[in-house]
Scaffold this motif. Structure first.
Motif, mmCIF file in Angstrom:
data_model
loop_
_atom_site.group_PDB
_atom_site.id
_atom_site.type_symbol
_atom_site.label_atom_id
_atom_site.label_comp_id
_atom_site.label_asym_id
_atom_site.label_seq_id
_atom_site.Cartn_x
_atom_site.Cartn_y
_atom_site.Cartn_z
ATOM 1 N N ARG A 1 0.817 -1.213 0.000
ATOM 2 C CA ARG A 1 0.000 0.000 0.000
ATOM 3 C C ARG A 1 0.853 1.266 0.000
ATOM 4 O O ARG A 1 0.378 2.334 -0.407
ATOM 5 N N HIS A 2 2.105 1.165 0.434
ATOM 6 C CA HIS A 2 2.967 2.348 0.491
ATOM 7 C C HIS A 2 3.301 2.882 -0.903
ATOM 8 O O HIS A 2 3.689 4.046 -1.042
ATOM 9 N N ILE A 3 3.168 2.042 -1.904
ATOM 10 C CA ILE A 3 3.362 2.521 -3.277
ATOM 11 C C ILE A 3 2.316 3.580 -3.597
ATOM 12 O O ILE A 3 2.617 4.632 -4.173
ATOM 13 N N VAL A 4 1.079 3.298 -3.196
ATOM 14 C CA VAL A 4 -0.014 4.251 -3.409
ATOM 15 C C VAL A 4 0.226 5.518 -2.602
ATOM 16 O O VAL A 4 0.032 6.638 -3.094
ATOM 17 N N TYR A 5 0.668 5.358 -1.360
ATOM 18 C CA TYR A 5 0.977 6.521 -0.528
ATOM 19 C C TYR A 5 2.023 7.404 -1.211
ATOM 20 O O TYR A 5 1.905 8.633 -1.256
ATOM 21 N N GLY A 6 3.062 6.764 -1.713
ATOM 22 C CA GLY A 6 4.147 7.503 -2.346
ATOM 23 C C GLY A 6 3.694 8.312 -3.552
ATOM 24 O O GLY A 6 4.065 9.476 -3.714
ATOM 25 N N PHE A 7 2.884 7.694 -4.410
ATOM 26 C CA PHE A 7 2.384 8.399 -5.589
ATOM 27 C C PHE A 7 1.564 9.633 -5.204
ATOM 28 O O PHE A 7 1.664 10.678 -5.841
ATOM 29 N N SER A 8 0.757 9.501 -4.156
ATOM 30 C CA SER A 8 -0.116 10.613 -3.770
ATOM 31 C C SER A 8 0.633 11.743 -3.069
ATOM 32 O O SER A 8 0.098 12.838 -2.899
ATOM 33 N N LEU A 9 1.893 11.490 -2.664
ATOM 34 C CA LEU A 9 2.664 12.514 -1.961
ATOM 35 C C LEU A 9 3.779 13.116 -2.820
ATOM 36 O O LEU A 9 4.607 13.872 -2.309
ATOM 37 N N ILE A 10 3.791 12.795 -4.103
ATOM 38 C CA ILE A 10 4.839 13.306 -4.985
ATOM 39 C C ILE A 10 4.901 14.831 -4.945
ATOM 40 O O ILE A 10 5.983 15.426 -4.814
ATOM 41 N N ASN A 11 3.770 15.499 -5.043
ATOM 42 C CA ASN A 11 3.749 16.969 -5.056
ATOM 43 C C ASN A 11 4.117 17.553 -3.695
ATOM 44 O O ASN A 11 4.841 18.556 -3.613
ATOM 45 N N LYS A 12 3.627 16.940 -2.611
ATOM 46 C CA LYS A 12 3.925 17.463 -1.275
ATOM 47 C C LYS A 12 5.405 17.335 -0.936
ATOM 48 O O LYS A 12 5.993 18.216 -0.296
ATOM 49 N N SER B 1 -5.445 -15.357 3.231
ATOM 50 C CA SER B 1 -4.189 -14.613 3.143
ATOM 51 C C SER B 1 -4.215 -13.545 2.053
ATOM 52 O O SER B 1 -3.354 -12.671 2.018
ATOM 53 N N ASN B 2 -5.213 -13.619 1.153
ATOM 54 C CA ASN B 2 -5.294 -12.657 0.050
ATOM 55 C C ASN B 2 -6.311 -11.547 0.293
ATOM 56 O O ASN B 2 -6.535 -10.712 -0.594
ATOM 57 N N ILE B 3 -6.942 -11.535 1.457
ATOM 58 C CA ILE B 3 -7.971 -10.538 1.741
ATOM 59 C C ILE B 3 -7.421 -9.122 1.652
ATOM 60 O O ILE B 3 -8.000 -8.246 1.009
ATOM 61 N N LEU B 4 -6.284 -8.883 2.320
ATOM 62 C CA LEU B 4 -5.694 -7.544 2.335
ATOM 63 C C LEU B 4 -5.347 -7.072 0.933
ATOM 64 O O LEU B 4 -5.654 -5.938 0.547
ATOM 65 N N LEU B 5 -4.695 -7.950 0.162
ATOM 66 C CA LEU B 5 -4.267 -7.583 -1.185
ATOM 67 C C LEU B 5 -5.461 -7.268 -2.079
ATOM 68 O O LEU B 5 -5.464 -6.256 -2.793
ATOM 69 N N LEU B 6 -6.495 -8.106 -2.039
ATOM 70 C CA LEU B 6 -7.677 -7.891 -2.864
ATOM 71 C C LEU B 6 -8.404 -6.620 -2.455
ATOM 72 O O LEU B 6 -8.822 -5.825 -3.312
ATOM 73 N N ALA B 7 -8.568 -6.416 -1.164
ATOM 74 C CA ALA B 7 -9.251 -5.220 -0.669
ATOM 75 C C ALA B 7 -8.501 -3.955 -1.089
ATOM 76 O O ALA B 7 -9.106 -2.942 -1.464
ATOM 77 N N LEU B 8 -7.175 -4.026 -1.050
ATOM 78 C CA LEU B 8 -6.351 -2.877 -1.441
ATOM 79 C C LEU B 8 -6.544 -2.533 -2.908
ATOM 80 O O LEU B 8 -6.809 -1.378 -3.266
ATOM 81 N N PHE B 9 -6.428 -3.535 -3.785
ATOM 82 C CA PHE B 9 -6.580 -3.285 -5.212
ATOM 83 C C PHE B 9 -7.990 -2.825 -5.557
ATOM 84 O O PHE B 9 -8.184 -1.931 -6.390
ATOM 85 N N ALA B 10 -8.987 -3.416 -4.905
ATOM 86 C CA ALA B 10 -10.377 -3.008 -5.145
ATOM 87 C C ALA B 10 -10.575 -1.564 -4.712
ATOM 88 O O ALA B 10 -11.235 -0.777 -5.408
ATOM 89 N N GLY B 11 -10.005 -1.210 -3.565
ATOM 90 C CA GLY B 11 -10.122 0.162 -3.077
ATOM 91 C C GLY B 11 -9.480 1.169 -4.018
ATOM 92 O O GLY B 11 -10.033 2.245 -4.276
ATOM 93 N N ILE B 12 -8.307 0.812 -4.556
ATOM 94 C CA ILE B 12 -7.614 1.702 -5.492
ATOM 95 C C ILE B 12 -8.455 1.918 -6.750
ATOM 96 O O ILE B 12 -8.597 3.043 -7.237
ATOM 97 N N LEU B 13 -9.024 0.840 -7.275
ATOM 98 C CA LEU B 13 -9.843 0.939 -8.483
ATOM 99 C C LEU B 13 -11.077 1.813 -8.255
ATOM 100 O O LEU B 13 -11.456 2.625 -9.109
ATOM 101 N N ILE B 14 -11.703 1.643 -7.086
ATOM 102 C CA ILE B 14 -12.895 2.443 -6.771
ATOM 103 C C ILE B 14 -12.538 3.917 -6.651
ATOM 104 O O ILE B 14 -13.247 4.791 -7.174
ATOM 105 N N ILE B 15 -11.428 4.209 -5.957
ATOM 106 C CA ILE B 15 -11.000 5.601 -5.799
ATOM 107 C C ILE B 15 -10.685 6.235 -7.151
ATOM 108 O O ILE B 15 -11.060 7.389 -7.427
#
Length: 232
Positions: free
Chosen positions: A80-91, A208-222
């Motif tokens: 998930r930190h990859i997503v965090y990093g992308f969103s903080l590029i400007n800051k 074991s895949n719940i976190l990964l699936l939830a993360l990707f689904a959340g990214i797609l929805i956002i």
């Protein structure tokens, strides 16, 4: 301006102070309970600084898992930190000498504070980000050190301690909602997680895949929501 940035960072990070001290102590006790030397707790918190991943790492080592499995598991937990990093590029774009440390010290709680705190014009934003990151890191190392030291002398019941992390996330989520008035991240996370759990219950995915699936689904929805707002 320098003092204002520090004072603002300290005041903003007080909820994390309470949470990290509690969780850090729990981690130190957990490490001692796994029969590791006390000094591994502050060392791990200083150079790894990964919160939940530290708990998972100790558990995997105790279970005798191969190094490859440990590395893959840690990568999935922290992807998930990859997503965090992308969103903080400007800051973080003009953070200069702070940038390497800001990247290293980016945790869930630090991300929440950095993205939800409104700063006055006379406060240096880069220094604020740096102080928030540094203070949170200090809180975590301090808590884990205390836990490992106390664990050698005080018998401790772990029942309920693991809920501290959930409680901290709940407080930060509420704080962010009160500032932004945007309910979409909360709904997105809830829907993605519930959907992943339902799929697991029906045997479509493994637990074991719940976190990964939830993360990707959340990214797609956002992304879908943001695209819709952009086109509106």
């Amino acid at each position: 301006m320098k003092n204002k940035a520090f004072l603002k960072a300290f005041k903003t990070s007080i909820p994390v102070l309470c949470g990290y001290l509690t969780l850090g102590i729990a981690f130190g006790l957990f490490l001692i309970n796994a029969n590791y030397s006390w000094w591994l707790s502050p060392l791990m918190s200083l150079i790894m600084y990964a919160g939940a991943a530290q708990f998972i790492g100790i558990g995997l080592f105790v279970a005798g898992m191969p190094l490859s499995t440990i590395l893959i598991t840690q990568a999935l937990v922290n992807i998930r930190h990859i997503v965090y990093g992308f969103s903080l590029i400007n800051k973080y774009k003009k953070s200069g000498k702070w940038k390497p440390y800001l990247i290293f010290a980016l945790t869930d709680e630090t991300y929440s504070l950095v993205t939800s705190t409104d700063l006055d014009k006379d406060i240096d934003s880069v220094k604020f980000y740096g102080y928030v990151s540094l203070l949170n890191h200090i809180y975590w190392v301090t808590g884990s050190t205390l836990g490992s030291l106390l664990g050698n002398f005080i018998p401790f019941d772990f029942a309920g301690v693991d809920f501290s992390l959930t409680a901290l996330f709940a407080v930060l989520t509420v704080e962010q909602f009160l500032k932004t008035k945007d309910i979409s991240p909360i709904l997105t996370g809830s829907i993605s997680t519930i959907a992943a759990i339902i799929l697991m219950k029906f045997g479509i995915i493994q637990s074991s895949n719940i976190l990964l699936l939830a993360l990707f689904a959340g990214i797609l929805i956002i992304l879908f929501i943001k695209r819709g707002k952009k086109n509106a």
